[in-house]
Design a protein around this motif. Structure first.
Motif, PDB file in Angstrom:
ATOM      1  N   ILE A  28       7.835  -3.920  -9.211  1.00 57.48           N
ATOM      2  CA  ILE A  28       8.349  -2.730  -9.891  1.00 57.48           C
ATOM      3  C   ILE A  28       9.157  -3.164 -11.108  1.00 57.48           C
ATOM      4  O   ILE A  28      10.099  -3.947 -10.995  1.00 57.48           O
ATOM      5  CB  ILE A  28       9.223  -1.903  -8.932  1.00 57.48           C
ATOM      6  CG1 ILE A  28       8.378  -1.372  -7.768  1.00 57.48           C
ATOM      7  CG2 ILE A  28       9.879  -0.749  -9.683  1.00 57.48           C
ATOM      8  CD1 ILE A  28       9.171  -0.625  -6.729  1.00 57.48           C
TER       9      ILE A  28
ATOM     10  N   VAL B 193       4.669  -0.335 -12.581  1.00 61.33           N
ATOM     11  CA  VAL B 193       4.366  -1.573 -11.863  1.00 61.33           C
ATOM     12  C   VAL B 193       3.846  -2.614 -12.837  1.00 61.33           C
ATOM     13  O   VAL B 193       2.891  -2.350 -13.596  1.00 61.33           O
ATOM     14  CB  VAL B 193       3.320  -1.324 -10.762  1.00 61.33           C
ATOM     15  CG1 VAL B 193       2.997  -2.622 -10.016  1.00 61.33           C
ATOM     16  CG2 VAL B 193       3.810  -0.260  -9.791  1.00 61.33           C
TER      17      VAL B 193
ATOM     18  N   VAL C 163       6.264   5.259 -10.544  1.00 59.81           N
ATOM     19  CA  VAL C 163       6.902   3.961 -10.620  1.00 59.81           C
ATOM     20  C   VAL C 163       6.093   3.111 -11.592  1.00 59.81           C
ATOM     21  O   VAL C 163       4.862   3.208 -11.630  1.00 59.81           O
ATOM     22  CB  VAL C 163       6.963   3.301  -9.224  1.00 59.81           C
ATOM     23  CG1 VAL C 163       5.585   3.144  -8.632  1.00 59.81           C
ATOM     24  CG2 VAL C 163       7.674   1.977  -9.280  1.00 59.81           C
TER      25      VAL C 163
END
Length: 373
Positions: free
Chosen positions: A332, A353, A351
């Motif tokens: 992350i 990544v 999120v």
């Protein structure tokens, strides 16, 4: 802002594993709290009632139901043998005999004087539950089973097939990117848990079953090969009851996916150690992961405890679990607080990544899982 819960796969050198070993119906628990058990020890036992068979004796003998009592060769409650006389009668001044043989070996439970039906039952089916892992009994569930606890290394996979096995680990792949092919397997791997690297081919899986390999643990497996192997689709994955000679545990996902380096290194460190493996997988509510459990035994005292995972946080290793990034690993790099609009016009939290190939991707938070190490 509230915390988001994201399920994760555990890959750890040391953790406490608790396994509830429960009978499908009430029975006898054979172990007590504090008992040391081996993986193959029977901890609880019961008997499932045998299959019931009905025979209409009144019709077969040409008699009235209330006339059957004196025609029975075996009394209710008595044992019967397949093919042996169950009831008999004579007709036409005793010149002709009619005999009804038992269709099964078991017990004659009852004969109805109203319907003329005889109820026969096959012998009960014994059911035993084994400990599954080497450890100690920490709880007894009355008439149902026990809870076994052990300190072990644990690797959870993403998909598996077939049930529990116990055998030594043997490394076949020399690198996590190395596919597992049929030529890599020999008769020396019979009864072992073979550790591959990347995708295991269908030919390798079939050869493993022919050789009697206990289990295969590898990074990937082709989705279409699941149908080829089983002869049917698994649908919403609830697996573990397949009648395969070799259990399969896939650690990363479907396709040509290399095993995560940390997972490969962990398993390589236990080459030759006896492990417990189960391919049971349930993705929906009540998640069950396929797993490799390596009890540490005396090494538990010298193996460092692993800190609990921090969950979704910058720097946490994650695996993408849905298309278009399914199976990809990364870390992350950011947790945007603003909602993101997907092509479906759904607004969700995402999120960012940093993928292993050097690119970055915005992925819905529900589509990643933290890799716990």
């Amino acid at each position: 802002m509230g915390d988001a819960y994201t399920p994760g796969l555990t890959v750890t050198r040391r953790t406490t594993v608790r396994k509830t070993r429960r009978l499908p119906m009430p029975g006898t628990v054979l172990r007590a709290v504090g008992d040391q058990v081996r993986s193959t020890d029977v901890v609880a036992r019961t008997e499932l009632p045998g299959k019931v068979h009905l025979v209409n004796l009144a019709t077969a003998l040409g008699a009235l139901p209330d006339e059957l009592d004196d025609k029975l060769v075996v009394r209710p409650g008595g044992a019967v043998t397949k093919g042996a006389p169950l009831a008999t009668t004579r007709s036409f001044f005793g010149l002709f005999r009619t005999t009804v043989p038992s269709p099964i070996t078991g017990t004659l439970e009852s004969v109805s004087a109203v319907t003329g039906q005889a109820v026969l039952r096959e012998p009960p089916v014994p059911v035993e539950v084994r400990a599954y892992v080497d450890g100690v009994v920490v709880e007894v569930v009355a008439s149902e089973g026990v809870v076994v606890e052990t300190v072990a290394a644990l690797v959870q996979g993403i998909f598996g097939l077939a049930g529990e096995v116990h055998a030594p680990l043997v490394m076949v792949a020399t690198a996590p990117e190395q596919p597992l092919e049929a030529d890599d397997l020999t008769s020396a791997h019979a009864g072992k848990i073979v550790i591959g690297g990347a995708r295991v081919s269908l030919a390798a899986m079939r050869k493993a079953m022919d050789l009697g390999v206990a289990a295969i643990v590898s990074g990937g497996f082709a989705y279409q090969d699941v149908r080829e192997l089983l002869g049917y689709d698994v649908g919403v994955a609830v697996t573990g009851t397949e009648h395969l000679a070799t259990t399969l545990v896939v650690t990363e996902g479907f396709g040509d996916i290399a095993m995560a380096k940390a997972t490969f290194a962990l398993l390589r460190g236990f080459d030759g150690r006896t492990a417990s493996v189960c391919g049971a997988t349930q993705i929906r509510a009540g998640v069950i992961r396929p797993e490799v459990v390596v009890p540490l035994g005396d090494d538990a005292a010298t193996t460092d405890e692993v800190a609990p995972p921090a969950g979704l946080s910058v720097g946490a290793p994650v695996r993408c679990i849905r298309a278009p990034y399914f199976g990809k690993l990364g870390t992350i790099s950011a947790l945007p607080s603003a909602l993101h609009t997907l092509p479906s016009e759904t607004r969700v939290r995402v999120v960012e990544v940093a993928l292993a190939d050097g690119t970055t991707a915005l992925v819905p938070r529900a589509n990643v899982e933290v890799i716990e190490r």
